[in-house]
Write a protein that holds these residues in place. Structure first.
Motif, PDB file in Angstrom:
ATOM      1  N   PHE A   1     -24.566 -35.282 -35.438  1.00 38.00           N
ATOM      2  CA  PHE A   1     -24.711 -34.606 -34.422  1.00 38.00           C
ATOM      3  C   PHE A   1     -23.086 -33.544 -34.636  1.00 38.00           C
TER       4      PHE A   1
ATOM      5  N   SER B   1     -22.361 -33.074 -29.149  1.00 37.30           N
ATOM      6  CA  SER B   1     -23.416 -33.096 -27.736  1.00 37.30           C
ATOM      7  C   SER B   1     -21.402 -33.942 -26.305  1.00 37.30           C
TER       8      SER B   1
ATOM      9  N   VAL C   1     -37.760 -35.385 -26.076  1.00 34.89           N
ATOM     10  CA  VAL C   1     -36.811 -34.229 -26.711  1.00 34.89           C
ATOM     11  C   VAL C   1     -37.614 -32.986 -26.558  1.00 34.89           C
TER      12      VAL C   1
ATOM     13  N   SER D   1     -32.075 -30.765 -24.859  1.00 34.31           N
ATOM     14  CA  SER D   1     -31.308 -31.546 -24.636  1.00 34.31           C
ATOM     15  C   SER D   1     -32.650 -33.104 -25.672  1.00 34.31           C
TER      16      SER D   1
ATOM     17  N   PRO E   1     -26.825 -31.428 -26.583  1.00 36.90           N
ATOM     18  CA  PRO E   1     -25.786 -30.899 -27.582  1.00 36.90           C
ATOM     19  C   PRO E   1     -25.009 -29.883 -27.132  1.00 36.90           C
TER      20      PRO E   1
ATOM     21  N   ARG F   1     -29.213 -25.394 -27.840  1.00 33.36           N
ATOM     22  CA  ARG F   1     -29.947 -25.953 -28.276  1.00 33.36           C
ATOM     23  C   ARG F   1     -30.258 -27.044 -29.763  1.00 33.36           C
ATOM     24  N   LEU F   2     -30.866 -27.335 -29.440  1.00 39.80           N
ATOM     25  CA  LEU F   2     -31.342 -28.711 -30.889  1.00 39.80           C
ATOM     26  C   LEU F   2     -31.247 -27.781 -32.273  1.00 39.80           C
ATOM     27  N   THR F   3     -30.879 -27.776 -33.292  1.00 44.28           N
ATOM     28  CA  THR F   3     -31.224 -27.757 -34.758  1.00 44.28           C
ATOM     29  C   THR F   3     -32.590 -27.836 -35.193  1.00 44.28           C
TER      30      THR F   3
ATOM     31  N   GLU G   1     -31.787 -32.146 -36.738  1.00 44.48           N
ATOM     32  CA  GLU G   1     -31.352 -32.191 -35.436  1.00 44.48           C
ATOM     33  C   GLU G   1     -32.562 -32.841 -34.788  1.00 44.48           C
ATOM     34  N   ARG G   2     -33.820 -32.239 -34.577  1.00 47.58           N
ATOM     35  CA  ARG G   2     -35.321 -32.401 -34.378  1.00 47.58           C
ATOM     36  C   ARG G   2     -35.755 -33.602 -35.004  1.00 47.58           C
TER      37      ARG G   2
END
Length: 136
Positions: free
Chosen positions: A44, A48, A77, A81, A104, A114-116, A119-120
Protein backbone atom coordinates in the motif's frame (compact mmCIF):
# COMPACT_ATOMS: atom_id res chain seq x y z
CA UNK A 1 -7.92 -16.78 2.45
CA UNK A 2 -6.25 -15.59 5.66
CA UNK A 3 -2.88 -13.97 6.19
CA UNK A 4 -0.85 -15.70 8.93
CA UNK A 5 1.71 -13.86 11.07
CA UNK A 6 3.75 -15.55 13.80
CA UNK A 7 4.21 -12.92 16.49
CA UNK A 8 7.01 -13.28 19.03
CA UNK A 9 6.29 -12.53 22.68
CA UNK A 10 8.74 -10.20 24.40
CA UNK A 11 9.68 -10.01 28.06
CA UNK A 12 8.52 -6.38 28.10
CA UNK A 13 5.02 -7.46 26.93
CA UNK A 14 4.22 -8.75 30.41
CA UNK A 15 2.34 -6.92 33.12
CA UNK A 16 3.01 -7.31 36.85
CA UNK A 17 0.96 -10.54 36.90
CA UNK A 18 3.02 -12.31 34.21
CA UNK A 19 0.33 -11.94 31.55
CA UNK A 20 0.66 -10.11 28.26
CA UNK A 21 -0.62 -6.58 28.93
CA UNK A 22 -3.92 -5.73 27.22
CA UNK A 23 -2.45 -2.78 25.32
CA UNK A 24 0.33 -4.95 23.87
CA UNK A 25 -2.23 -6.86 21.83
CA UNK A 26 -2.71 -3.70 19.73
CA UNK A 27 0.99 -3.87 18.89
CA UNK A 28 0.59 -7.53 17.87
CA UNK A 29 -2.27 -6.50 15.56
CA UNK A 30 -0.14 -3.67 14.17
CA UNK A 31 2.76 -6.01 13.43
CA UNK A 32 0.45 -8.44 11.60
CA UNK A 33 -1.23 -5.59 9.68
CA UNK A 34 2.12 -4.14 8.58
CA UNK A 35 3.32 -7.60 7.55
CA UNK A 36 0.12 -7.98 5.49
CA UNK A 37 0.05 -4.55 3.84
CA UNK A 38 3.73 -3.97 3.10
CA UNK A 39 4.80 -7.15 1.34
CA UNK A 40 6.89 -6.19 -1.70
CA UNK A 41 4.36 -7.55 -4.19
CA UNK A 42 1.30 -5.97 -2.48
CA UNK A 43 2.49 -2.72 -0.91
CA UNK A 44 0.00 0.00 0.00
CA UNK A 45 2.60 2.51 -1.22
CA UNK A 46 0.30 5.52 -0.98
CA UNK A 47 -0.21 4.96 2.74
CA UNK A 48 -2.99 4.26 5.18
CA UNK A 49 -4.03 5.17 8.72
CA UNK A 50 -6.03 3.44 11.43
CA UNK A 51 -9.47 4.95 11.99
CA UNK A 52 -10.85 2.54 14.59
CA UNK A 53 -10.02 -0.54 16.69
CA UNK A 54 -12.36 -3.03 18.37
CA UNK A 55 -10.91 -5.72 20.58
CA UNK A 56 -12.42 -8.54 22.61
CA UNK A 57 -10.17 -10.25 25.13
CA UNK A 58 -11.16 -13.91 25.35
CA UNK A 59 -8.48 -15.26 27.72
CA UNK A 60 -5.21 -14.28 29.34
CA UNK A 61 -1.98 -14.94 27.48
CA UNK A 62 0.93 -15.89 29.71
CA UNK A 63 4.39 -14.94 28.54
CA UNK A 64 6.40 -17.81 27.05
CA UNK A 65 9.25 -18.19 24.52
CA UNK A 66 7.09 -19.40 21.60
CA UNK A 67 5.18 -17.03 19.29
CA UNK A 68 1.43 -16.72 18.95
CA UNK A 69 -0.35 -16.83 15.62
CA UNK A 70 -2.20 -13.78 14.36
CA UNK A 71 -4.62 -14.63 11.57
CA UNK A 72 -6.17 -11.76 9.66
CA UNK A 73 -8.66 -11.38 6.86
CA UNK A 74 -10.82 -8.68 5.29
CA UNK A 75 -14.48 -8.41 6.28
CA UNK A 76 -15.47 -5.15 4.59
CA UNK A 77 -14.22 -3.03 1.71
CA UNK A 78 -15.70 0.40 1.07
CA UNK A 79 -14.67 3.16 -1.34
CA UNK A 80 -12.28 4.78 1.14
CA UNK A 81 -11.83 2.25 3.96
CA UNK A 82 -11.57 -1.45 4.73
CA UNK A 83 -11.90 -3.59 7.83
CA UNK A 84 -9.31 -6.13 8.91
CA UNK A 85 -10.46 -8.80 11.34
CA UNK A 86 -7.96 -10.72 13.46
CA UNK A 87 -7.65 -13.67 15.79
CA UNK A 88 -4.68 -14.03 18.11
CA UNK A 89 -4.41 -17.69 19.01
CA UNK A 90 -2.56 -20.96 19.46
CA UNK A 91 -4.33 -23.62 17.40
CA UNK A 92 -7.93 -23.57 18.64
CA UNK A 93 -7.10 -21.56 21.78
CA UNK A 94 -8.32 -18.00 21.15
CA UNK A 95 -6.87 -15.08 23.14
CA UNK A 96 -8.16 -12.06 21.24
CA UNK A 97 -10.63 -11.31 18.47
CA UNK A 98 -10.32 -7.82 17.00
CA UNK A 99 -11.09 -5.56 14.05
CA UNK A 100 -9.42 -2.46 12.64
CA UNK A 101 -10.89 0.02 10.20
CA UNK A 102 -8.12 1.25 7.93
CA UNK A 103 -8.38 4.35 5.75
CA UNK A 104 -6.15 4.83 2.70
CA UNK A 105 -4.39 8.16 3.18
CA UNK A 106 -2.59 10.64 0.96
CA UNK A 107 0.19 11.93 3.21
CA UNK A 108 1.24 14.63 0.78
CA UNK A 109 -2.25 16.15 0.62
CA UNK A 110 -2.96 15.20 4.29
CA UNK A 111 -6.37 13.71 3.53
CA UNK A 112 -8.07 10.35 3.07
CA UNK A 113 -8.16 8.89 -0.41
CA UNK A 114 -10.09 6.19 -2.25
CA UNK A 115 -8.74 2.68 -2.63
CA UNK A 116 -7.02 2.05 -5.95
CA UNK A 117 -8.21 -0.75 -8.23
CA UNK A 118 -5.00 -2.68 -7.45
CA UNK A 119 -5.60 -2.33 -3.67
CA UNK A 120 -9.23 -3.45 -4.00
CA UNK A 121 -8.17 -6.52 -5.97
CA UNK A 122 -5.54 -7.38 -3.38
CA UNK A 123 -8.02 -7.01 -0.50
CA UNK A 124 -10.59 -9.14 -2.35
CA UNK A 125 -8.17 -12.09 -2.18
CA UNK A 126 -8.51 -12.03 1.64
CA UNK A 127 -12.22 -11.24 1.85
CA UNK A 128 -14.32 -13.41 4.16
CA UNK A 129 -17.83 -12.13 4.83
CA UNK A 130 -18.78 -15.25 6.75
CA UNK A 131 -16.95 -13.95 9.82
CA UNK A 132 -18.34 -11.08 11.86
CA UNK A 133 -15.95 -8.20 12.62
CA UNK A 134 -15.81 -8.91 16.36
CA UNK A 135 -17.74 -11.61 18.15
CA UNK A 136 -20.03 -10.30 20.85
Amino acid sequence: MRHIYHCPLRWSDMDAYGHVNNTVFLRYLEEARIDFLTRPEKNFKQGSVVARHEIDYKRQLVHRPTPVTVELWITEVRAASFTITYEVKDGDLLYVRAATVVVPFDFEAQRPRRLTTEEREFLAEYRDDAEEAVAA
